[in-house]
Write a protein that holds these residues in place. Structure first.
Motif, PDB file in Angstrom:
ATOM      1  N   PHE A   1      -1.841   1.849   5.458  1.00 32.01           N
ATOM      2  CA  PHE A   1      -1.747   0.563   6.167  1.00 32.01           C
ATOM      3  C   PHE A   1      -2.930  -0.308   5.754  1.00 32.01           C
ATOM      4  CE2 PHE A   1       0.453   3.403   9.177  1.00 32.01           C
ATOM      5  CZ  PHE A   1       1.609   2.677   9.450  1.00 32.01           C
ATOM      6  N   ASP A   2      -2.756  -1.649   5.866  1.00 33.68           N
ATOM      7  CA  ASP A   2      -3.898  -2.531   5.661  1.00 33.68           C
ATOM      8  C   ASP A   2      -4.606  -2.838   6.975  1.00 33.68           C
ATOM      9  OD1 ASP A   2      -2.059  -4.152   6.868  1.00 33.68           O
ATOM     10  OD2 ASP A   2      -2.031  -5.687   5.308  1.00 33.68           O
ATOM     11  N   ASP A   3      -4.112  -2.277   8.057  1.00 26.91           N
ATOM     12  CA  ASP A   3      -4.696  -2.471   9.386  1.00 26.91           C
ATOM     13  C   ASP A   3      -5.394  -1.175   9.812  1.00 26.91           C
ATOM     14  OD1 ASP A   3      -4.096  -2.031  12.556  1.00 26.91           O
ATOM     15  OD2 ASP A   3      -4.600  -4.133  12.096  1.00 26.91           O
ATOM     16  N   ARG A   4      -6.688  -1.237  10.128  1.00 25.14           N
ATOM     17  CA  ARG A   4      -7.438  -0.032  10.437  1.00 25.14           C
ATOM     18  C   ARG A   4      -6.931   0.670  11.692  1.00 25.14           C
ATOM     19  NH1 ARG A   4     -12.261   2.375   8.869  1.00 25.14           N
ATOM     20  NH2 ARG A   4     -13.126   3.767  10.459  1.00 25.14           N
ATOM     21  N   ALA A   5      -6.545  -0.095  12.692  1.00 26.88           N
ATOM     22  CA  ALA A   5      -6.083   0.531  13.934  1.00 26.88           C
ATOM     23  C   ALA A   5      -4.841   1.384  13.678  1.00 26.88           C
ATOM     24  CB  ALA A   5      -5.791  -0.536  14.981  1.00 26.88           C
ATOM     25  N   LYS A   6      -3.921   0.862  12.857  1.00 29.50           N
ATOM     26  CA  LYS A   6      -2.728   1.640  12.525  1.00 29.50           C
ATOM     27  C   LYS A   6      -3.083   2.848  11.655  1.00 29.50           C
ATOM     28  CE  LYS A   6       0.427  -2.299  12.876  1.00 29.50           C
ATOM     29  NZ  LYS A   6       1.340  -3.211  12.156  1.00 29.50           N
ATOM     30  N   ALA A   7      -4.038   2.649  10.752  1.00 28.82           N
ATOM     31  CA  ALA A   7      -4.482   3.770   9.936  1.00 28.82           C
ATOM     32  C   ALA A   7      -5.088   4.872  10.805  1.00 28.82           C
ATOM     33  CB  ALA A   7      -5.498   3.290   8.900  1.00 28.82           C
ATOM     34  N   GLU A   8      -5.852   4.487  11.807  1.00 29.04           N
ATOM     35  CA  GLU A   8      -6.443   5.477  12.722  1.00 29.04           C
ATOM     36  C   GLU A   8      -5.359   6.232  13.485  1.00 29.04           C
ATOM     37  OE1 GLU A   8      -9.005   3.073  15.064  1.00 29.04           O
ATOM     38  OE2 GLU A   8     -10.735   3.318  13.711  1.00 29.04           O
ATOM     39  N   ARG A   9      -4.304   5.513  13.886  1.00 27.42           N
ATOM     40  CA  ARG A   9      -3.211   6.175  14.613  1.00 27.42           C
ATOM     41  C   ARG A   9      -2.507   7.196  13.714  1.00 27.42           C
ATOM     42  NH1 ARG A   9       1.941   3.233  17.754  1.00 27.42           N
ATOM     43  NH2 ARG A   9       3.051   5.203  18.241  1.00 27.42           N
TER      44      ARG A   9
ATOM     45  N   ASP B   1      -7.641   3.383   1.447  1.00 28.20           N
ATOM     46  CA  ASP B   1      -8.646   2.334   1.614  1.00 28.20           C
ATOM     47  C   ASP B   1      -9.533   2.496   2.844  1.00 28.20           C
ATOM     48  OD1 ASP B   1      -9.459   0.246  -0.123  1.00 28.20           O
ATOM     49  OD2 ASP B   1      -9.055  -1.184   1.489  1.00 28.20           O
TER      50      ASP B   1
ATOM     51  N   TRP C   1       0.838  -1.207   0.000  1.00 30.06           N
ATOM     52  CA  TRP C   1       0.000   0.000   0.000  1.00 30.06           C
ATOM     53  C   TRP C   1       0.868   1.251   0.000  1.00 30.06           C
ATOM     54  CZ3 TRP C   1      -5.162  -0.413   3.089  1.00 30.06           C
ATOM     55  CH2 TRP C   1      -5.844  -1.564   2.681  1.00 30.06           C
TER      56      TRP C   1
ATOM     57  N   ASP D   1       6.512  -0.514  10.655  1.00 33.62           N
ATOM     58  CA  ASP D   1       6.596  -1.970  10.600  1.00 33.62           C
ATOM     59  C   ASP D   1       7.851  -2.454   9.886  1.00 33.62           C
ATOM     60  OD1 ASP D   1       4.164  -1.944  11.833  1.00 33.62           O
ATOM     61  OD2 ASP D   1       2.996  -2.441  10.039  1.00 33.62           O
TER      62      ASP D   1
END
Length: 477
Positions: free
Chosen positions: A72-80, A96, A23, A44
């Motif tokens: 990020f493909d992880d929503r929690a990391k995207a929120e951070r 995304d 991404w 990461d």
């Protein structure tokens, strides 16, 4: 429009990317084609062909950035990542997860300094990509040379033409010239030299008027030429019968003059329309006189051509689909048919008063001074014997208020009172309405349910071929 497409200058500005994996790699590929200074943070880890910092940034790390991209493909990391950007008061794009971001990056067609974005407000990125693919096929890579040519020519044009309208007109001429063709061939230096010569030798601007048919109402029935002229016009003078949505296709910055006419209410008298067209053309402007239907079918186009030629103004005609043709198509009723109608006449039901009476009815400033029905005292002067012939279709424009006269005259001259009549109101438009009746019942039918928009009367045996597609007013034949 769910979102407003914008162009964001990035030359000399810093863009921060925070993300991981493919991404982040895809956004890097896109942004490295811009002149932005890129700072990349990969909490990461991961290997990229650009210097990265393998950590989360602090708010202070974002202090001189212009925007942030989080991938990020992880929503929690995207929120951070989004929270960090907001803490730094920076706009953020979140790949995304569009609900977390402030803006979306569209699918882009890259042609050098010419870039085209296709956006769906973040709701359907695959659709945006498919649309981009279609546009890429229509915009060849050679447009990048033309964009480079335009970028380099722009400062000279700004210096030579302070007036925005003059500059725009010159640009349009240049982009349709041999200089532009040289640029598309990659001969940018030769193109620049040719353009400068053309500009120096260009004649002073002269105005022109285009009489353009807008068709019966549906914007998709505009001709390609009409659409082009709307996009080029400096001034548009338009009628009441121009369909909704058609004016949306005009240049946003063009001047617009409404000169609509309704029965017994001419907002602008015809001679004043002539004066307006002449005045605007003499200012060197490209004027589009936009008329519902076709300019030469009951549209006073002939009068306007005469006035413009008398004033020495160049005038051109672009035909439009007239109401009778549009209404026939939308209702599925042919105007001619081997078994039902071997001929067709287009007639107007508007009962013209004598010249001295017109002045009394409309007044010198167009004000109504007579009540409805005054025109009925001046019966229609038509060849009723010919029009009353069997198997002959009559397409009657502006005939609602003289329907009684039309019915009486036709039956008196031998037309069968049972002749079917189809009344089509707002033909080809979303609010089209149809009424099927008979010639003898026509006046009562229109009085009982008078049309609220422009209506065409289709009188003749062909009207019996009409098949309602939904519950409509009328009779069974």
């Amino acid at each position: 429009m769910l979102a407003l497409p914008l162009s964001w200058p990035l030359e000399g500005r810093r863009v921060v990317l925070i993300g991981a994996g493919d991404w982040l790699a895809r956004k890097l590929t896109l942004l490295r084609r811009t002149p932005a200074r890129l700072s990349v943070y990969t909490p990461d880890g991961g290997t990229f062909d650009i210097e990265t910092e393998q950590r989360w940034p602090e708010v202070a790390d974002l202090s001189d950035a212009t925007l942030v991209v989080v991938a990020f493909d992880d929503r929690a990391k995207a929120e951070r990542g989004a929270a960090l950007a907001r803490a730094a008061h920076l706009p953020v794009n979140v790949v995304d997860f569009p609900d977390l971001g402030d803006f979306h990056i569209p699918a882009i067609i890259d042609r050098g300094s010419l870039s085209i974005g296709v956006a769906t407000g973040g709701t359907a990125p695959v659709l945006a990509r498919e649309t981009r693919r279609k546009i890429e096929a229509a915009v060849p890579p050679s447009e990048a040379f033309l964009a480079d040519f335009a970028t380099r020519l722009s400062p000279a044009l700004r210096e030579a033409f302070a007036n925005v309208d003059d500059r725009r007109r010159v640009w349009e001429a240049v982009l349709d010239s041999s200089a532009a063709r040289l640029a598309r061939e990659g001969k940018v230096e030769a193109a620049l030299e040719q353009a400068r010569k053309d500009i120096q030798n260009s004649p002073s601007r002269t105005g022109v008027v285009h009489l353009v048919g807008a068709g019966p109402g549906d914007p998709e029935l505009l001709t390609l030429k009409a659409l082009r002229l709307l996009s080029e016009a400096d001034v548009i003078v338009y009628d009441r019968l121009v369909g909704d949505g058609i004016m949306d296709m005009a240049r946003r910055d063009c001047e617009r003059f409404y000169v609509g006419k309704a029965r017994s209410n001419h907002s602008v008298p015809q001679d004043q329309i002539h004066t307006l067209l002449v005045e605007q053309a003499k200012l060197g402007k490209r004027v589009v006189r936009l008329k519902g239907g076709d300019p030469f079918v009951f549209g006073r186009g002939g009068e306007e051509v005469e006035a413009l030629k008398a004033a020495g103004i160049e005038v051109h005609i672009t035909p439009g689909i007239t109401a009778a043709l549009g209404c026939a198509a939308s209702s599925g009723v042919p105007l001619t048919h081997r078994d039902h109608a071997q001929s067709v006449s287009f007639i107007t039901g508007h009962a013209q008063a004598p010249a001295e009476k017109c002045e009394a009815v409309f007044g010198s400033e167009g004000a109504t001074t007579k009540k409805e029905g005054d025109f009925e005292h001046n019966p229609l002067q038509l060849d009723w014997d010919r029009l009353a012939a069997k198997n002959h279709t009559l397409a009657v424009y502006m005939g609602v208020h003289t329907a009684q006269t039309i019915s009486d005259k036709l039956t008196a001259h031998g037309r069968d009172p049972e002749t079917p009549v189809l009344v089509i109101e707002n033909g080809t438009r979303p609010n089209e309405k149809r009424r099927l009746t008979r010639l003898s019942l026509l006046p009562d039918a229109l009085r009982a349910d008078p049309p609220q928009g422009p209506a065409l009367l289709m009188i003749g045996e062909v009207a019996s071929l009409y098949t309602p597609t939904a519950p409509e007013l009328g009779i069974s034949l």
